[in-house]
Design a protein around this motif. Structure first.
Motif, PDB file in Angstrom:
ATOM      1  N   UNK A  67       0.825  -1.202   0.000  1.00  0.00           N
ATOM      2  CA  UNK A  67       0.000   0.000   0.000  1.00  0.00           C
ATOM      3  C   UNK A  67       0.866   1.262   0.000  1.00  0.00           C
ATOM      4  N   UNK A  68       1.901   1.275   0.850  1.00  0.00           N
ATOM      5  CA  UNK A  68       2.781   2.436   0.913  1.00  0.00           C
ATOM      6  C   UNK A  68       3.463   2.686  -0.426  1.00  0.00           C
ATOM      7  N   UNK A  87      11.533  -5.090  -3.953  1.00  0.00           N
ATOM      8  CA  UNK A  87      11.208  -3.764  -3.419  1.00  0.00           C
ATOM      9  C   UNK A  87      11.901  -3.488  -2.091  1.00  0.00           C
ATOM     10  N   UNK A  88      12.351  -4.540  -1.398  1.00  0.00           N
ATOM     11  CA  UNK A  88      12.880  -4.387  -0.046  1.00  0.00           C
ATOM     12  C   UNK A  88      14.078  -3.448   0.065  1.00  0.00           C
ATOM     13  N   UNK A  89      14.995  -3.412  -0.927  1.00  0.00           N
ATOM     14  CA  UNK A  89      16.117  -2.463  -0.795  1.00  0.00           C
ATOM     15  C   UNK A  89      15.673  -1.001  -0.793  1.00  0.00           C
ATOM     16  N   UNK A  90      14.452  -0.746  -1.252  1.00  0.00           N
ATOM     17  CA  UNK A  90      13.981   0.637  -1.383  1.00  0.00           C
ATOM     18  C   UNK A  90      12.969   1.021  -0.297  1.00  0.00           C
ATOM     19  N   UNK A  91      12.732   0.109   0.661  1.00  0.00           N
ATOM     20  CA  UNK A  91      11.790   0.403   1.735  1.00  0.00           C
ATOM     21  C   UNK A  91      12.574   0.635   3.028  1.00  0.00           C
ATOM     22  N   UNK A  94       9.621   2.751   7.635  1.00  0.00           N
ATOM     23  CA  UNK A  94       8.329   2.772   6.951  1.00  0.00           C
ATOM     24  C   UNK A  94       7.537   1.479   7.147  1.00  0.00           C
ATOM     25  N   UNK A  95       8.140   0.484   7.781  1.00  0.00           N
ATOM     26  CA  UNK A  95       7.447  -0.787   7.953  1.00  0.00           C
ATOM     27  C   UNK A  95       6.367  -0.685   9.019  1.00  0.00           C
ATOM     28  N   UNK A  96       5.254  -1.338   8.774  1.00  0.00           N
ATOM     29  CA  UNK A  96       4.172  -1.391   9.754  1.00  0.00           C
ATOM     30  C   UNK A  96       4.658  -2.119  11.002  1.00  0.00           C
ATOM     31  N   UNK A  97       4.529  -1.508  12.149  1.00  0.00           N
ATOM     32  CA  UNK A  97       4.970  -2.130  13.391  1.00  0.00           C
ATOM     33  C   UNK A  97       6.306  -1.618  13.884  1.00  0.00           C
ATOM     34  N   UNK A  98       7.013  -0.845  13.060  1.00  0.00           N
ATOM     35  CA  UNK A  98       8.280  -0.251  13.498  1.00  0.00           C
ATOM     36  C   UNK A  98       7.968   1.129  14.070  1.00  0.00           C
ATOM     37  N   UNK A 148      18.129  -5.076   4.540  1.00  0.00           N
ATOM     38  CA  UNK A 148      19.118  -5.240   5.611  1.00  0.00           C
ATOM     39  C   UNK A 148      18.548  -6.076   6.746  1.00  0.00           C
ATOM     40  N   UNK A 149      17.306  -5.823   7.096  1.00  0.00           N
ATOM     41  CA  UNK A 149      16.671  -6.541   8.204  1.00  0.00           C
ATOM     42  C   UNK A 149      16.525  -8.021   7.888  1.00  0.00           C
ATOM     43  N   UNK A 150      16.127  -8.342   6.672  1.00  0.00           N
ATOM     44  CA  UNK A 150      15.872  -9.736   6.317  1.00  0.00           C
ATOM     45  C   UNK A 150      17.155 -10.553   6.125  1.00  0.00           C
ATOM     46  N   UNK A 151      18.280  -9.883   6.061  1.00  0.00           N
ATOM     47  CA  UNK A 151      19.556 -10.606   5.964  1.00  0.00           C
ATOM     48  C   UNK A 151      19.967 -11.200   7.308  1.00  0.00           C
TER      49      UNK A 151
END
Length: 416
Positions: free
Chosen positions: A147-148, A171-175, A179-183, A201-204
């Motif tokens: 959505x974002x 898309x993850x490198x650009x988010x 901006x994540x829901x819950x952060x 970075x987080x998913x690594x």
């Protein structure tokens, strides 16, 4: 599969819905007492006006750029929100309202999700005048991320669908992680210090590192980004933990009767919210205070454990008045008052007191009270001294239309 429908620049869009002449013009909405900027149209965002900026500091700048400035009109926004949500329920299955301008829907099993959401977007705009962005994903977090992206990038035309978690990976490198829901603020400040700036970075990081650094909430977030559902759309799991009704006064208050008047109003509003959601409160805390910037400060409050959970306005009002009677001190300029309700329980599953004083007619009285207000306006009937003409009411000198107190004040000519 979850759909998230989000109204674009909702407060500003509401003003445009009742006055189409504002379309394409820069618009900002102010907070209580016309203090800060709480909503901006896209045109204002391009002017680099920050969210939450004090209005007095940006007033001249906004005037130079011909920005239309409005006070918040919560009755209007609430009415339009209900219209949007009612429309969504005619378009989508299993709609779950998340906030005044957002709703999730469970579309698992729908064969043609693309056509469904395109039709939904079209109908909501046609029926309500409010533009929306729609994200779809196998978890609510992925739907929110979609959505974002749909909202920020015009190439998606307001709709982005992740059929699988793998489709979201590019898309993850650009988010940004913020901006994540819950952060929230804490995670948003902590993650960059740990070298994590983007969702990629987080998913690594492996689960053990995430659990140690971010705890269970962080691990749940990562699981959702991987397509593993960690949250539920069940209503009871999302039942609110508290209700707060408070406000800064439009002018400083020195008289006890005005504090009583204000707290009567807030207690009534808090009880109404509990009734609307079929909830009750066991613990309340009425309070009133001077400004924290005042040279002579005073804060009065009392936590009251009720013998029996209630959503009766009369009970909350009486306790609020008792607090004022016992704690009010003359000679101070009071700036704010309110009431906090905690220990919230479901009205259908609450423990009655052995010596319960609640009568069946009490519920019917509150139902009749709410029905009269709904039909004839919020000030058509009142408990205690609440009324529309009070000097403690917040400043709203820039309302686009009069706040609707009855049917005669509904705008009719703005679209001509």
């Amino acid at each position: 599969m979850y759909v998230l429908v989000d109204c674009n620049n909702f407060f500003a869009s509401c003003e445009r819905a009742i006055n189409p002449k504002l379309e394409g013009k820069p618009v900002v909405i102010l907070s209580n007492n016309d203090g800060c900027i709480v909503a901006r149209s896209n045109e204002v965002k391009k002017l680099s006006v920050p969210m939450g900026a004090p209005y007095f500091k940006w007033k001249d700048y906004l005037k130079r750029h011909n920005v239309r400035v409005f006070s918040s009109n919560y009755l209007l926004y609430g009415d339009i929100s209900r219209r949007v949500m009612d429309t969504l329920e005619t378009c989508l299955p299993d709609v779950h309202i998340y906030s005044i301008d957002e709703a999730f829907a469970d579309v698992s099993g729908v064969k043609d999700i693309q056509s469904l959401v395109e039709e939904t977007k079209k109908i909501v705009t046609q029926w309500t005048g409010i533009p929306v962005s729609i994200g779809v994903g196998p978890t609510k977090t992925l739907a929110k991320a979609a959505n974002e992206l749909a909202k920020k990038h015009t190439k998606h035309n307001g709709i982005l669908i992740f059929n699988t978690a793998e489709e979201a990976v590019p898309y993850f490198p650009h988010i940004p992680v913020q901006d994540l829901w819950g952060v929230g603020r804490a995670f948003g400040e902590k993650l960059p210090r740990l070298g994590i700036h983007t969702t990629e970075d987080l998913l690594k990081k492996d689960d053990a590192w995430i659990k140690k650094a971010l705890g269970t909430p962080g691990l749940s977030l990562v699981h959702e980004l991987r397509g593993i559902e960690s949250t539920s759309l069940d209503h009871h799991s999302d039942m609110r933990k508290s209700v707060i009704r408070s406000r800064s006064f439009g002018t400083r208050i020195t008289e006890k009767k005005d504090i009583i008047d204000a707290l009567t109003y807030f207690a009534d509003r808090a009880a109404k919210m509990l009734r609307d959601e079929d909830l009750r409160t066991h613990v309340i805390r009425p309070f009133f205070m001077t400004s924290r910037f005042s040279p002579e400060r005073y804060y009065a409050s009392k936590t009251i454990a009720l013998e029996e959970a209630t959503n009766d306005s009369r009970v909350l009002i009486q306790h609020a008045i008792d607090v004022v009677e016992k704690t009010f001190k003359p000679g101070f300029q009071y700036a704010k008052a309110g009431i906090v309700c905690t220990d919230i329980v479901d009205s259908q599953h609450f423990q009655k007191s052995l010596f319960s004083s609640e009568r069946s007619e009490d519920t019917r009285i509150m139902e009749a009270y709410d029905a009269i207000k709904q039909k004839f306006g919020p000030y058509s009937i009142n408990l205690g001294r609440t009324s529309e003409n009070k000097n403690w009411h917040m400043k709203r000198n820039l309302l686009s239309t009069p706040e609707r107190k009855n049917i005669s004040s509904v705008p009719t000519a703005l679209c001509k």
